[in-house]
Design a protein around this motif. Structure first.
Motif: not given
Length: 292
Positions: A15-23, A26-27, A83-97, A112-113
């Protein structure tokens, strides 16, 4: 269902793509493809339900003994959550804490996305129909357009291949006018594959033409500089020659060789400075001076 025996930590490198606000599209596509390939995505969708925590006895009913199936399920689910957490950006991770299971985390991210508002859909449609190639390559422009289309499709909007082609053509600069006319004049629809191939061919032709033009302009500039240098050298020689002639004439004038006039007599003019400052003109008739 039988859970794949593959180690979850071994999937992270796929999994080479990290989840951002705009992808998210793709992720999500990459994440689901990897997990479904090993029969593990059912943890995120809730299809693979958590087994009972405590064992049940036919004699005493529910016991306090925790079942092996439950322990294995929790262990696997926590590994997938990591594994899911490792593919998230810092901003995306805030939503699943605070999420305790992979399913709960997935639903939070999807809400959210993936849920696109009506306002956002309008914005995406506007971007889709007004996108410009600018300085980007053809491939990069088409990828930008595809990313917008994917978001619209994910939001439930229907975007046909013909819509995609029209939007792409509208964003091309004037250099592509010929290929735009050819494609729009077609009676039959063109596939996206052929459309991309034709645009790439036109792009290569335009780049080749610009390269040849630049080379020709450079050659002309070099030739022009060489010509100007030779002309300047000739002018300099002429200037020196003319300057020498003028000097001789001036020396002869000051040296008393005589002022040629109707009177035929020698004439001794005043110094040049006085001649200029007094604004006098000398006439040869009778060797007189007239001031005015």
């Amino acid at each position: 269902m039988a859970v794949s025996s593959v180690k979850v930590e071994g999937l992270l490198g796929m999994i080479t793509v990290k989840l951002q606000d705009d992808n998210f599209t793709k992720w999500s596509y990459q994440f689901q493809s990897v997990l479904r390939g090993y029969d593990l995505f059912e943890f995120f969708t809730g299809e693979y339900q958590c087994p009972s925590k405590y064992s049940v006895s036919t004699e005493t009913g529910v016991t306090k003994e925790i079942t092996t199936e439950y322990k294995e399920w929790v262990k696997k689910d926590l590994a997938l959550l990591s594994l899911l957490i490792a593919t998230l950006s810092d901003e995306a991770m805030d939503h699943i804490v605070g999420c305790k299971t992979s399913q709960e985390a997935w639903e939070c991210l999807h809400e959210r996305f993936a849920s696109v508002s009506v306002v956002r859909v309008k914005q995406l449609k506007s971007e889709f129909h007004t996108i410009q190639k600018g300085t980007d390559s053809v491939d990069k422009c088409l990828l930008r357009l595809k990313a917008i289309r994917d978001q619209l499709v994910y939001a439930g909007e229907k975007i046909t291949d013909n819509d995609f082609i029209i939007a792409a053509i509208s964003g091309l600069p004037p250099e592509f006018e010929v290929i735009k006319t050819v494609i729009l004049a077609r009676d039959s629809c063109i596939s996206l594959k052929d459309f991309r191939a034709q645009l790439l061919g036109a792009e290569r032709y335009i780049e080749s033409r610009m390269t040849n033009l630049t080379t020709s302009m450079f050659a002309l500039c070099v030739q022009g500089e060489s010509s100007h240098t030779q002309e300047g050298h000739g002018c300099f020689q002429n200037y020196e020659h003319g300057e020498g002639s003028n000097s001789q004439e001036f020396q002869g004038f000051n040296g008393g060789s005589g002022y040629i006039g109707n009177g035929g007599k020698n004439f001794h003019p005043q110094p040049r400075n006085n001649f200029n400052s007094n604004n006098r003109r000398y006439y040869g008739n009778n060797n007189h001076t007239r001031s005015f």
